[in-house]
Design an enzyme around this catalytic site. Structure first.
Site, PDB file in Angstrom:
ATOM      1  N   LYS A  16       0.833  -1.218   0.000  1.00  0.00           N
ATOM      2  CA  LYS A  16       0.000   0.000   0.000  1.00  0.00           C
ATOM      3  C   LYS A  16       0.865   1.264   0.000  1.00  0.00           C
ATOM      4  O   LYS A  16       0.593   2.193  -0.754  1.00  0.00           O
ATOM      5  CB  LYS A  16      -0.919   0.038   1.234  1.00  0.00           C
ATOM      6  CG  LYS A  16      -1.915  -1.093   1.305  1.00  0.00           C
ATOM      7  CD  LYS A  16      -2.905  -0.896   2.441  1.00  0.00           C
ATOM      8  CE  LYS A  16      -2.304  -0.967   3.839  1.00  0.00           C
ATOM      9  NZ  LYS A  16      -1.735  -2.275   4.228  1.00  0.00           N
ATOM     10  N   ARG A  91      -9.463   0.886   9.172  1.00  0.00           N
ATOM     11  CA  ARG A  91      -9.106  -0.498   9.474  1.00  0.00           C
ATOM     12  C   ARG A  91     -10.165  -1.189  10.319  1.00  0.00           C
ATOM     13  O   ARG A  91     -10.003  -2.371  10.635  1.00  0.00           O
ATOM     14  CB  ARG A  91      -7.780  -0.534  10.227  1.00  0.00           C
ATOM     15  CG  ARG A  91      -6.560  -0.658   9.315  1.00  0.00           C
ATOM     16  CD  ARG A  91      -5.349  -0.388  10.187  1.00  0.00           C
ATOM     17  NE  ARG A  91      -4.197  -1.147   9.897  1.00  0.00           N
ATOM     18  CZ  ARG A  91      -3.057  -0.614   9.421  1.00  0.00           C
ATOM     19  NH1 ARG A  91      -2.991   0.636   9.089  1.00  0.00           N
ATOM     20  NH2 ARG A  91      -2.001  -1.365   9.264  1.00  0.00           N
ATOM     21  N   ARG A 130      11.668  -5.923   4.985  1.00  0.00           N
ATOM     22  CA  ARG A 130      11.468  -4.492   4.751  1.00  0.00           C
ATOM     23  C   ARG A 130      12.372  -3.640   5.643  1.00  0.00           C
ATOM     24  O   ARG A 130      12.563  -3.933   6.813  1.00  0.00           O
ATOM     25  CB  ARG A 130      10.006  -4.137   5.041  1.00  0.00           C
ATOM     26  CG  ARG A 130       9.746  -2.633   5.004  1.00  0.00           C
ATOM     27  CD  ARG A 130       8.315  -2.321   4.773  1.00  0.00           C
ATOM     28  NE  ARG A 130       7.459  -2.745   5.873  1.00  0.00           N
ATOM     29  CZ  ARG A 130       6.128  -2.662   5.830  1.00  0.00           C
ATOM     30  NH1 ARG A 130       5.528  -2.216   4.753  1.00  0.00           N
ATOM     31  NH2 ARG A 130       5.410  -3.057   6.856  1.00  0.00           N
ATOM     32  N   ARG A 163      11.529  -1.427  11.161  1.00  0.00           N
ATOM     33  CA  ARG A 163      10.471  -1.033  12.100  1.00  0.00           C
ATOM     34  C   ARG A 163      10.332  -2.105  13.170  1.00  0.00           C
ATOM     35  O   ARG A 163      10.383  -3.292  12.860  1.00  0.00           O
ATOM     36  CB  ARG A 163       9.128  -0.919  11.352  1.00  0.00           C
ATOM     37  CG  ARG A 163       8.985   0.342  10.566  1.00  0.00           C
ATOM     38  CD  ARG A 163       7.802   0.303   9.620  1.00  0.00           C
ATOM     39  NE  ARG A 163       6.561  -0.231  10.181  1.00  0.00           N
ATOM     40  CZ  ARG A 163       5.404  -0.275   9.508  1.00  0.00           C
ATOM     41  NH1 ARG A 163       5.341   0.183   8.272  1.00  0.00           N
ATOM     42  NH2 ARG A 163       4.324  -0.770  10.064  1.00  0.00           N
ATOM     43  N   ARG A 174      -0.106  -8.626  13.676  1.00  0.00           N
ATOM     44  CA  ARG A 174      -0.677  -7.667  12.718  1.00  0.00           C
ATOM     45  C   ARG A 174      -1.524  -8.403  11.682  1.00  0.00           C
ATOM     46  O   ARG A 174      -2.591  -7.920  11.287  1.00  0.00           O
ATOM     47  CB  ARG A 174       0.441  -6.876  12.034  1.00  0.00           C
ATOM     48  CG  ARG A 174       1.022  -5.819  12.965  1.00  0.00           C
ATOM     49  CD  ARG A 174       2.347  -5.314  12.481  1.00  0.00           C
ATOM     50  NE  ARG A 174       2.237  -4.538  11.262  1.00  0.00           N
ATOM     51  CZ  ARG A 174       3.237  -4.352  10.403  1.00  0.00           C
ATOM     52  NH1 ARG A 174       4.410  -4.912  10.621  1.00  0.00           N
ATOM     53  NH2 ARG A 174       3.059  -3.601   9.345  1.00  0.00           N
TER      54      ARG A 174
END
Ligand code: AMP
Length: 217
Positions: A16, A91, A130, A163, A174
């Site tokens: 996204k 969300r 990531r 992160r 998550r």
């Protein structure tokens, strides 16, 4: 005419943020990432950041009222007048309802919801590799697209880091939160005729092309 008030929807790691940045540049829209805004608050130690930290580190959703208030403030900024991309919001059902109400007040309803899809092993591989820039938020991947300068951002020379919620313990939570709290929203947007499904398993360029055509751009 291309849609100018857009929601990007989908599980963590589906791309996204990457697509939002490209669509923002191509369509000249404001980019509203609730995750980025929360991380900025965390970094600068605001009361919102302090309150959100525990939830974010654990991979849990931040309470609705906090996130809704920050989106309300952000939508009031003048750069949103010509259109915006919501990335990572709504969300939950509560967030979606409140968003509809806010936009109804302004007479500017959502015009399209792009829903990106990818299977779980792909999401986990993308998230675990990531790395992001602490300063400008640019996104890299240790295997599929590392920064040419190693731990330094190619774009702004900021520090590239992982992160804390991209570590395996938080990632599993998550994904669980997405399935139980967020995924059901797809049906809501399908029923209102706004949902456009986009295959997120192909290259970023192919996802971008599919997104643009889904938006009529
Ligand atoms: P993201 O960068 O979109 O993956 O968001 C990172 C984290 O910020 C999430 O795991 C949540 O803890 C929090 N967050 C971001 N957007 C929302 C939202 N719309 N509702 C609740 N929590 C959010």
């Amino acid at each position: 005419m291309s849609a100018t008030r857009i929601i990007l929807f989908g599980p963590p790691g589906v791309g996204k943020g990457t697509q939002a940045a490209r669509l923002r540049d191509a369509l000249k829209l404001a980019h509203i990432s609730t995750g980025d805004i929360l991380r900025e608050n965390l970094k600068t130690g605001t009361p919102l950041g302090v309150e959100a930290k525990g939830y974010m580190d654990a991979g849990k959703l931040v309470p609705d009222e906090l996130v809704i208030a920050l989106v309300r403030d952000r939508l009031a900024k003048p750069d949103c007048d010509d259109g915006f991309i919501l990335d990572g919001f709504p969300r939950t059902f509560e967030q979606a309802e409140k968003l509809d109400a806010m936009l109804a007040e302004r007479g500017t309803p959502i015009q399209a919801v792009l829903s990106f899809r990818a299977d779980e092993p792909t999401l986990v591989a993308r998230i675990s590799g990531r790395r992001v820039c602490r300063s400008c938020g640019a996104s890299y991947h240790v295997e599929f697209g590392p920064s040419k300068k190693g731990d330094i951002c190619e774009k702004c020379d900021g520090e590239v880091y992982q992160r804390s919620d991209d570590r395996p313990e938080a990632v599993a939570e998550r994904l669980r939160q997405y399935v139980s709290m967020s995924k059901p929203l797809e049906e809501r947007y399908r029923a209102s005729g706004l949902l456009r499904e986009v295959d997120g398993m192909v290259s970023p360029e192919a996802v971008y092309q599919a997104s643009m055509s889904a938006l009529g751009a």
